[in-house]
Write an enzyme that holds these catalytic residues in place. Structure first.
Site, PDB file in Angstrom:
ATOM      1  N   ASP A 157       0.836  -1.222   0.000  1.00  0.00           N
ATOM      2  CA  ASP A 157       0.000   0.000   0.000  1.00  0.00           C
ATOM      3  C   ASP A 157       0.861   1.259   0.000  1.00  0.00           C
ATOM      4  O   ASP A 157       0.612   2.190   0.770  1.00  0.00           O
ATOM      5  CB  ASP A 157      -0.928  -0.013   1.224  1.00  0.00           C
ATOM      6  CG  ASP A 157      -2.070   0.986   1.083  1.00  0.00           C
ATOM      7  OD1 ASP A 157      -2.791   1.209   2.074  1.00  0.00           O
ATOM      8  OD2 ASP A 157      -2.214   1.565  -0.016  1.00  0.00           O
ATOM      9  N   ARG A 161      -0.620   8.961   0.970  1.00  0.00           N
ATOM     10  CA  ARG A 161      -1.426   9.064   2.214  1.00  0.00           C
ATOM     11  C   ARG A 161      -0.781   8.288   3.353  1.00  0.00           C
ATOM     12  O   ARG A 161      -1.054   8.570   4.518  1.00  0.00           O
ATOM     13  CB  ARG A 161      -2.839   8.540   1.958  1.00  0.00           C
ATOM     14  CG  ARG A 161      -2.870   7.071   1.581  1.00  0.00           C
ATOM     15  CD  ARG A 161      -4.260   6.475   1.381  1.00  0.00           C
ATOM     16  NE  ARG A 161      -4.143   5.127   0.799  1.00  0.00           N
ATOM     17  CZ  ARG A 161      -4.064   4.905  -0.504  1.00  0.00           C
ATOM     18  NH1 ARG A 161      -4.153   5.922  -1.360  1.00  0.00           N
ATOM     19  NH2 ARG A 161      -3.917   3.667  -0.976  1.00  0.00           N
ATOM     20  N   ASN A 162       0.066   7.296   3.009  1.00  0.00           N
ATOM     21  CA  ASN A 162       0.661   6.452   4.044  1.00  0.00           C
ATOM     22  C   ASN A 162       2.073   6.889   4.430  1.00  0.00           C
ATOM     23  O   ASN A 162       2.764   6.169   5.134  1.00  0.00           O
ATOM     24  CB  ASN A 162       0.680   4.995   3.559  1.00  0.00           C
ATOM     25  CG  ASN A 162      -0.710   4.413   3.509  1.00  0.00           C
ATOM     26  OD1 ASN A 162      -1.587   4.826   4.271  1.00  0.00           O
ATOM     27  ND2 ASN A 162      -0.937   3.490   2.596  1.00  0.00           N
ATOM     28  N   ASP A 178       2.664   3.582   7.454  1.00  0.00           N
ATOM     29  CA  ASP A 178       1.452   2.809   7.705  1.00  0.00           C
ATOM     30  C   ASP A 178       1.605   1.423   7.101  1.00  0.00           C
ATOM     31  O   ASP A 178       1.965   1.306   5.932  1.00  0.00           O
ATOM     32  CB  ASP A 178       0.224   3.503   7.084  1.00  0.00           C
ATOM     33  CG  ASP A 178      -1.054   2.830   7.551  1.00  0.00           C
ATOM     34  OD1 ASP A 178      -1.665   3.314   8.498  1.00  0.00           O
ATOM     35  OD2 ASP A 178      -1.371   1.759   6.980  1.00  0.00           O
TER      36      ASP A 178
HETATM   37  C1  LIG Z   1      -1.312  21.832  10.230  1.00  0.00           C
HETATM   38  N1  LIG Z   1      -0.920  20.438  10.243  1.00  0.00           N
HETATM   39  C2  LIG Z   1      -2.069  19.588  10.575  1.00  0.00           C
HETATM   40  C3  LIG Z   1      -1.671  18.118  10.563  1.00  0.00           C
HETATM   41  N2  LIG Z   1      -0.524  17.891  11.444  1.00  0.00           N
HETATM   42  C4  LIG Z   1      -0.212  16.550  11.723  1.00  0.00           C
HETATM   43  C5  LIG Z   1      -1.102  15.515  11.404  1.00  0.00           C
HETATM   44  C6  LIG Z   1      -0.810  14.177  11.702  1.00  0.00           C
HETATM   45  C7  LIG Z   1       0.378  13.861  12.358  1.00  0.00           C
HETATM   46  C8  LIG Z   1       0.686  12.437  12.680  1.00  0.00           C
HETATM   47  O1  LIG Z   1      -0.204  11.599  12.597  1.00  0.00           O
HETATM   48  N3  LIG Z   1       1.970  12.154  13.027  1.00  0.00           N
HETATM   49  C9  LIG Z   1       2.481  10.876  13.313  1.00  0.00           C
HETATM   50  N4  LIG Z   1       3.706  10.722  13.848  1.00  0.00           N
HETATM   51  N5  LIG Z   1       3.954   9.395  13.990  1.00  0.00           N
HETATM   52  C10 LIG Z   1       2.881   8.702  13.559  1.00  0.00           C
HETATM   53  C11 LIG Z   1       1.946   9.593  13.135  1.00  0.00           C
HETATM   54  C12 LIG Z   1       0.840   8.878  12.648  1.00  0.00           C
HETATM   55  N6  LIG Z   1       1.076   7.539  12.746  1.00  0.00           N
HETATM   56  C13 LIG Z   1       0.313   6.510  12.306  1.00  0.00           C
HETATM   57  O2  LIG Z   1       0.687   5.351  12.396  1.00  0.00           O
HETATM   58  C14 LIG Z   1      -0.973   6.823  11.584  1.00  0.00           C
HETATM   59  O3  LIG Z   1      -1.764   5.665  11.461  1.00  0.00           O
HETATM   60  C15 LIG Z   1      -0.699   7.375  10.215  1.00  0.00           C
HETATM   61  C16 LIG Z   1       0.187   6.701   9.365  1.00  0.00           C
HETATM   62  C17 LIG Z   1       0.414   7.234   8.094  1.00  0.00           C
HETATM   63  C18 LIG Z   1      -0.249   8.399   7.669  1.00  0.00           C
HETATM   64  C19 LIG Z   1      -1.145   9.042   8.538  1.00  0.00           C
HETATM   65  C20 LIG Z   1      -1.366   8.513   9.809  1.00  0.00           C
HETATM   66  C21 LIG Z   1       2.407   7.333  13.381  1.00  0.00           C
HETATM   67  C22 LIG Z   1       1.281  14.878  12.661  1.00  0.00           C
HETATM   68  C23 LIG Z   1       0.989  16.209  12.343  1.00  0.00           C
HETATM   69  C24 LIG Z   1       0.630  18.788  11.207  1.00  0.00           C
HETATM   70  C25 LIG Z   1       0.173  20.245  11.198  1.00  0.00           C
END
Ligand SMILES: CN1CCN(c2ccc(C(=O)Nc3n[nH]c4c3C=[N+](C(=O)[C@H](O)c3ccccc3)C4)cc2)CC1
Length: 315
Positions: A157, A161-162, A178
């Site tokens: 995958d 997005r991942n 992911d």
């Molecule tokens: C203004 N912007 C708004 C959004 N913002 C964020 C939005 C999302 C994140 C975030 O999910 N960070 C993550 N760090 N480590 C892991 C994460 C997710 N994980 C996972 O395992 C999740 O399942 C995953 C995996 C792959 C993709 C997405 C989510 C592990 C950080 C900043 C920054 C500032």
């Protein structure tokens, strides 16, 4: 409980570091994961420590099926075996009671697709990114994929997005973060969720969606689509086309068009990843060599970024 083989060795949960729950503090929600919420948190590595390490915490809701429990543990096992700068690092798990936590390296820049969409040139602001920035993102993901390929691990995958970014600012590093689909293959088949609806058809080669054949060359095809996502600044591939139409298009030799202003050297890498014959597709070492060539080509680097016109925001 699940066990799992990676790089020729078998692992079970006891191999994962146990994070004491009392050393963990969840501070804010980061987003909705496949299971439950993903939070930002602080982890006190050693009880006496003054400093706390920022982490990401994936949670499994208390009311989860046994299968979801298994999947969740399996994802931790999968991530726990990797050790590469372009793959999100597993810090440990809290599996002693509910809610169960997977503690991961915090990547503060959010996911790659959102980042690309936010970075599109607007009339009030020419794009914050240049061609070099885009190619560096692609190089990071290719390095992570090369590590998986070397360890004979099929992700299944690979998509923007991942992937997550350490930061939005220059010096950002992109990591594969992911492993949900890879986990699928470790689930017993009869639990496989439903039909095609669950499969990322637009990122899959014909032999995968027709015959369920997955090899490292599956990830190469998906990586070619990720290249297209990056060069289009985060558009949905085959814009507006339903999955079943994409399947017949691709089977009959149809391919994604080059995004506007996509340098020909980069589009050539994409099309090589989309060869109908899996063995004819390049491996990730070759892809990295070709990307290095792009980064040394002045004409490619000088290509300005231009958003696709005439597409709605949702694409
Ligand atoms: C203004 N912007 C708004 C959004 N913002 C964020 C939005 C999302 C994140 C975030 O999910 N960070 C993550 N760090 N480590 C892991 C994460 C997710 N994980 C996972 O395992 C999740 O399942 C995953 C995996 C792959 C993709 C997405 C989510 C592990 C950080 C900043 C920054 C500032």
């Amino acid at each position: 409980n699940p066990n799992y083989e990676f790089a020729g060795e078998r692992y079970t949960l006891k191999d994962l570091r146990d994070v004491p729950r009392e050393h963990l503090r969840l501070t804010r929600a980061l987003g909705q994961g496949a299971f439950g919420e993903v939070y930002e948190g602080l982890y006190k590595m050693r009880p006496g420590d003054a400093v706390e390490m920022p982490v990401a915490v994936k949670t499994l809701p208390e009311l989860s099926t046994l299968q979801a429990e298994n999947d969740f543990m399996l994802e931790a096992l999968i991530m726990g075996k990797f050790n590469h700068p372009n793959i999100v690092h597993l810090i440990g798990v809290c599996f002693d009671k509910h809610p169960r936590y997977i503690v991961l390296e915090l990547l503060s820049g959010g996911d790659l697709k959102t980042f690309l969409r936010e970075s599109r040139p607007r009339n009030d602001r020419p794009s914050a990114l240049n061609m070099k920035d885009l190619l560096m993102c692609c190089v990071d993901v290719a390095k992570g994929c090369k590590y998986l390929e070397e360890n004979r691990f099929i992700h299944r995958d690979i998509a923007a997005r991942n992937c997550l970014l350490t930061a939005k600012t220059p010096g950002r590093i992109v990591k594969i973060a992911d492993f949900g689909m890879a986990r699928e293959v470790y689930m017993s088949d009869y639990y496989r969720k439903g039909g095609k609806a669950m499969l990322p058809i637009k990122w899959m080669p014909p032999e995968a969606f027709l015959d369920g054949i997955f090899t490292t060359k599956t990830d190469v095809w998906s990586y070619g689509v990720l290249l297209w996502e990056v060069m289009s600044l985060g558009y949905m591939p085959y814009t507006g086309c339903a999955n079943r139409n994409v399947m017949s298009l691709v089977v009959s030799g149809g391919r994604l068009e080059p995004p506007p202003n996509c340098p020909s050297l980069v589009y050539a890498i994409m099309t090589s990843c989309w060869h109908p014959e899996p063995p004819q597709r390049p491996d990730f070492a070759t892809i990295l060599e070709k990307l290095a060539g792009c980064l040394q080509d002045p004409e490619t680097l000088a290509t300005p970024l231009k958003p696709m016109i005439g597409l709605t925001e949702s694409d």
